[in-house]
Structure formats: C-alpha cells, structure tokens
Design a protein around this motif. Structure first.
Motif, PDB file in Angstrom:
ATOM      1  N   LEU A   1      32.846  37.593  47.846  1.00  0.00           N
ATOM      2  CA  LEU A   1      32.522  36.178  48.000  1.00  0.00           C
ATOM      3  C   LEU A   1      33.797  35.399  48.229  1.00  0.00           C
ATOM      4  CD1 LEU A   1      30.052  35.592  45.014  1.00  0.00           C
ATOM      5  CD2 LEU A   1      29.450  35.682  47.436  1.00  0.00           C
ATOM      6  N   ASP A   2      33.728  34.378  49.060  1.00  0.00           N
ATOM      7  CA  ASP A   2      34.839  33.433  49.143  1.00  0.00           C
ATOM      8  C   ASP A   2      34.287  32.029  49.293  1.00  0.00           C
ATOM      9  OD1 ASP A   2      35.182  32.450  52.043  1.00  0.00           O
ATOM     10  OD2 ASP A   2      35.273  34.607  52.345  1.00  0.00           O
ATOM     11  N   TYR A   3      34.902  31.125  48.558  1.00  0.00           N
ATOM     12  CA  TYR A   3      34.489  29.726  48.535  1.00  0.00           C
ATOM     13  C   TYR A   3      35.668  28.855  48.940  1.00  0.00           C
ATOM     14  CZ  TYR A   3      32.862  25.198  46.904  1.00  0.00           C
ATOM     15  OH  TYR A   3      32.490  23.874  46.844  1.00  0.00           O
ATOM     16  N   GLN A   4      35.444  28.046  49.972  1.00  0.00           N
ATOM     17  CA  GLN A   4      36.468  27.128  50.458  1.00  0.00           C
ATOM     18  C   GLN A   4      36.130  25.736  49.929  1.00  0.00           C
ATOM     19  OE1 GLN A   4      36.863  27.332  54.679  1.00  0.00           O
ATOM     20  NE2 GLN A   4      38.959  26.606  54.622  1.00  0.00           N
ATOM     21  N   PHE A   5      37.066  25.126  49.234  1.00  0.00           N
ATOM     22  CA  PHE A   5      36.827  23.822  48.621  1.00  0.00           C
ATOM     23  C   PHE A   5      36.681  22.742  49.695  1.00  0.00           C
ATOM     24  CE2 PHE A   5      38.769  26.247  45.264  1.00  0.00           C
ATOM     25  CZ  PHE A   5      38.043  25.869  44.149  1.00  0.00           C
ATOM     26  N   PRO A   6      35.576  21.982  49.690  1.00  0.00           N
ATOM     27  CA  PRO A   6      35.389  20.936  50.704  1.00  0.00           C
ATOM     28  C   PRO A   6      36.441  19.823  50.603  1.00  0.00           C
ATOM     29  CG  PRO A   6      33.377  21.255  49.412  1.00  0.00           C
ATOM     30  CD  PRO A   6      34.440  22.100  48.807  1.00  0.00           C
ATOM     31  N   SER A   7      36.889  19.525  49.383  1.00  0.00           N
ATOM     32  CA  SER A   7      37.874  18.454  49.219  1.00  0.00           C
ATOM     33  C   SER A   7      39.279  18.871  49.657  1.00  0.00           C
ATOM     34  CB  SER A   7      37.906  17.998  47.754  1.00  0.00           C
ATOM     35  OG  SER A   7      38.244  19.089  46.922  1.00  0.00           O
ATOM     36  N   ASN A   8      39.532  20.204  49.685  1.00  0.00           N
ATOM     37  CA  ASN A   8      40.822  20.719  50.142  1.00  0.00           C
ATOM     38  C   ASN A   8      40.566  22.045  50.859  1.00  0.00           C
ATOM     39  OD1 ASN A   8      43.409  21.550  50.593  1.00  0.00           O
ATOM     40  ND2 ASN A   8      44.088  21.328  48.473  1.00  0.00           N
ATOM     41  N   PRO A   9      40.275  22.001  52.166  1.00  0.00           N
ATOM     42  CA  PRO A   9      39.905  23.227  52.889  1.00  0.00           C
ATOM     43  C   PRO A   9      40.993  24.297  52.956  1.00  0.00           C
ATOM     44  CG  PRO A   9      39.913  21.315  54.361  1.00  0.00           C
ATOM     45  CD  PRO A   9      40.238  20.827  52.995  1.00  0.00           C
ATOM     46  N   LYS A  10      42.222  23.978  52.564  1.00  0.00           N
ATOM     47  CA  LYS A  10      43.276  24.983  52.551  1.00  0.00           C
ATOM     48  C   LYS A  10      43.243  25.832  51.274  1.00  0.00           C
ATOM     49  CE  LYS A  10      46.467  22.672  55.599  1.00  0.00           C
ATOM     50  NZ  LYS A  10      47.873  22.582  55.933  1.00  0.00           N
ATOM     51  N   LEU A  11      42.435  25.423  50.301  1.00  0.00           N
ATOM     52  CA  LEU A  11      42.332  26.111  49.025  1.00  0.00           C
ATOM     53  C   LEU A  11      41.042  26.940  48.986  1.00  0.00           C
ATOM     54  CD1 LEU A  11      43.872  26.260  46.312  1.00  0.00           C
ATOM     55  CD2 LEU A  11      42.415  24.393  45.510  1.00  0.00           C
ATOM     56  N   LYS A  12      41.171  28.211  48.584  1.00  0.00           N
ATOM     57  CA  LYS A  12      40.017  29.113  48.615  1.00  0.00           C
ATOM     58  C   LYS A  12      40.012  30.026  47.390  1.00  0.00           C
ATOM     59  CE  LYS A  12      40.078  31.899  52.138  1.00  0.00           C
ATOM     60  NZ  LYS A  12      39.875  32.684  53.363  1.00  0.00           N
ATOM     61  N   LEU A  13      38.822  30.250  46.831  1.00  0.00           N
ATOM     62  CA  LEU A  13      38.599  31.227  45.767  1.00  0.00           C
ATOM     63  C   LEU A  13      37.933  32.450  46.362  1.00  0.00           C
ATOM     64  CD1 LEU A  13      37.145  29.216  42.744  1.00  0.00           C
ATOM     65  CD2 LEU A  13      39.329  30.410  42.840  1.00  0.00           C
ATOM     66  N   GLU A  14      38.394  33.644  45.978  1.00  0.00           N
ATOM     67  CA  GLU A  14      37.813  34.882  46.495  1.00  0.00           C
ATOM     68  C   GLU A  14      37.589  35.857  45.343  1.00  0.00           C
ATOM     69  OE1 GLU A  14      39.778  36.465  50.080  1.00  0.00           O
ATOM     70  OE2 GLU A  14      41.007  34.656  50.003  1.00  0.00           O
ATOM     71  N   ALA A  15      36.504  36.627  45.443  1.00  0.00           N
ATOM     72  CA  ALA A  15      36.218  37.666  44.452  1.00  0.00           C
ATOM     73  C   ALA A  15      35.538  38.839  45.147  1.00  0.00           C
ATOM     74  CB  ALA A  15      35.330  37.126  43.340  1.00  0.00           C
ATOM     75  N   ALA A  16      35.796  40.047  44.636  1.00  0.00           N
ATOM     76  CA  ALA A  16      35.178  41.256  45.176  1.00  0.00           C
ATOM     77  C   ALA A  16      34.890  42.214  44.025  1.00  0.00           C
ATOM     78  CB  ALA A  16      36.099  41.925  46.194  1.00  0.00           C
ATOM     79  N   PHE A  17      33.760  42.925  44.122  1.00  0.00           N
ATOM     80  CA  PHE A  17      33.415  43.931  43.118  1.00  0.00           C
ATOM     81  C   PHE A  17      32.738  45.110  43.812  1.00  0.00           C
ATOM     82  CE2 PHE A  17      30.575  45.988  40.088  1.00  0.00           C
ATOM     83  CZ  PHE A  17      31.479  46.303  39.082  1.00  0.00           C
ATOM     84  N   TYR A  18      33.187  46.328  43.461  1.00  0.00           N
ATOM     85  CA  TYR A  18      32.598  47.567  43.975  1.00  0.00           C
ATOM     86  C   TYR A  18      32.331  48.501  42.796  1.00  0.00           C
ATOM     87  CZ  TYR A  18      34.147  45.966  48.516  1.00  0.00           C
ATOM     88  OH  TYR A  18      34.331  45.227  49.648  1.00  0.00           O
ATOM     89  N   TYR A  19      31.228  49.231  42.890  1.00  0.00           N
ATOM     90  CA  TYR A  19      30.840  50.163  41.827  1.00  0.00           C
ATOM     91  C   TYR A  19      30.524  51.517  42.454  1.00  0.00           C
ATOM     92  CZ  TYR A  19      28.144  52.318  38.088  1.00  0.00           C
ATOM     93  OH  TYR A  19      27.684  53.180  37.130  1.00  0.00           O
ATOM     94  N   SER A  20      31.097  52.554  41.862  1.00  0.00           N
ATOM     95  CA  SER A  20      30.869  53.930  42.312  1.00  0.00           C
ATOM     96  C   SER A  20      30.277  54.725  41.145  1.00  0.00           C
ATOM     97  CB  SER A  20      32.170  54.586  42.746  1.00  0.00           C
ATOM     98  OG  SER A  20      32.815  53.835  43.736  1.00  0.00           O
ATOM     99  N   PRO A  21      29.007  55.119  41.222  1.00  0.00           N
ATOM    100  CA  PRO A  21      28.421  55.923  40.137  1.00  0.00           C
ATOM    101  C   PRO A  21      28.898  57.374  40.216  1.00  0.00           C
ATOM    102  CG  PRO A  21      26.807  55.566  41.853  1.00  0.00           C
ATOM    103  CD  PRO A  21      28.027  54.785  42.249  1.00  0.00           C
ATOM    104  N   SER A  22      28.628  58.135  39.168  1.00  0.00           N
ATOM    105  CA  SER A  22      29.123  59.511  39.083  1.00  0.00           C
ATOM    106  C   SER A  22      28.646  60.379  40.241  1.00  0.00           C
ATOM    107  CB  SER A  22      28.715  60.142  37.753  1.00  0.00           C
ATOM    108  OG  SER A  22      27.308  60.240  37.667  1.00  0.00           O
ATOM    109  N   VAL A  23      27.458  60.119  40.751  1.00  0.00           N
ATOM    110  CA  VAL A  23      26.920  60.948  41.827  1.00  0.00           C
ATOM    111  C   VAL A  23      27.727  60.811  43.117  1.00  0.00           C
ATOM    112  CG1 VAL A  23      25.238  59.253  42.682  1.00  0.00           C
ATOM    113  CG2 VAL A  23      24.752  61.703  42.878  1.00  0.00           C
TER     114      VAL A  23
END
Length: 182
Positions: free
Chosen positions: A104-126
């Motif tokens: 996910l990434d979110y760009q702040f409307p009040s300051n478009p040069k500022l952005k929050l980003e997050a990522a998550f991956y999961y690998s099960p045993s199989v």
C-alpha cells in the motif's frame, strides 16, 4: 527449486537494471538493501528484484511480480497484490520460498511530496524448503520527494524465518535510503 530460484534471480539481475524505472537503495548499521523495479514489463503491474546483504553472512534475494492500481473510492491510496520468490542464505544453509502479499502507498493530499508505504508478504511452510514453519516479510516507510526523480526515506523492516527449533532474523530495525526514478 534452488536451481530454479537461482536461475530466476540471475536472469533478472542481468536484465532488470537495463529496464528498471525505479532503483531503491537503503542501509542500516549492518544491512545493505538494493531493489530494482520495472513497471514496463506488465500492464498495471510491476516486476522487481531485491538483494539484502547483512554483515553476519546472511543474505536474502527476491523476485516479485505484482498487479497494482488505485484503490476504488479511496483517494490517493494505491495497492498492489502479488507474490515473491525468495532465496535466503544464512550460515551455510540455503532456503527457498514463495510468499503472497501486498503493498500500500498513501500520498498525502496536503503535501503530495510526502508518502507512506507498507508491504507485507507471508510464506507458509508448504512453500518453504527445509523444516521451516513460515516466513514473514514486513516493511513500512515514509518518503519525501526531494527532487523531481529522487526520494529520501526512512523506514522499518522485519524479515523472519520461523521454525520449531528457533527463528532466524534476517533483518529487523530502522533503515534509511534513496529511491531514484528513470
């Protein structure tokens, strides 16, 4: 599986830098991370190659393929769903795996040069080699576009391999870096 993972990583390592439109470099006190991302290979998607090197003989290589776009009815929020193929080396062992996840990434409307980003991956045993229970790969960062084609960022990353006889911490902690767009 190990040979296939190495072949995929090597082929992308040689071809992706020539077609990459984003290169991200970050580090902490004991980790160096390099990512090449290209959105030129897949419509509404991206392909990437990553290499994380740690100073105590631990390394992690990954290849990802994602489908991305704007989240409907949520302004300034983009999402990506897909998977990553991993090749991890710690001590003298190699572990291969496949994880599903999203970004996910979110760009702040009040300051478009500022952005929050997050990522998550999961690998099960199989989807992991050896006797591992699961693997998690989490990253969050905040970035600021300092120049037209360059960003500075600071973030937190936690990548762990979990097993019955203990866990292997590939990376955990703060990092800082730069992202360049071509």
């Amino acid at each position: 599986m190990k040979k296939l993972t190495i072949l995929a990583c090597c082929s992308l390592l040689t071809s992706l830098p020539t077609i990459a439109n984003d290169v991200s470099v970050d580090f902490s006190d004991n980790v160096f991370n390099l990512d090449f991302i290209s959105d030129r290979m897949i419509d509404d998607g991206e392909v990437g190659f990553g290499a994380l090197i740690r100073d105590n003989d631990i390394s992690l290589y990954s290849v990802k393929a994602m489908i991305n776009g704007e989240v409907e009815q949520v302004q300034n929020l983009n999402a990506a769903l897909g998977g990553k193929v991993y090749l991890a080396k710690f001590d003298s062992e190699y572990v291969q795996g496949f994880g599903l996840g999203g970004e996910l990434d979110y760009q702040f409307p009040s300051n478009p040069k500022l952005k929050l980003e997050a990522a998550f991956y999961y690998s099960p045993s199989v989807t992991l080699s050896d006797d591992l229970d699961y693997m998690t790969d989490f990253t969050a960062k905040i970035s600021y576009q300092l120049l037209k084609k360059a960003e500075l960022f600071i973030g937190y990353r936690q990548i762990d391999l979990h097993a019955d006889n203990g866990n292997v911490e590939i990376d955990e902690g703060l990092h800082a870096g730069m992202k360049f767009t071509f």
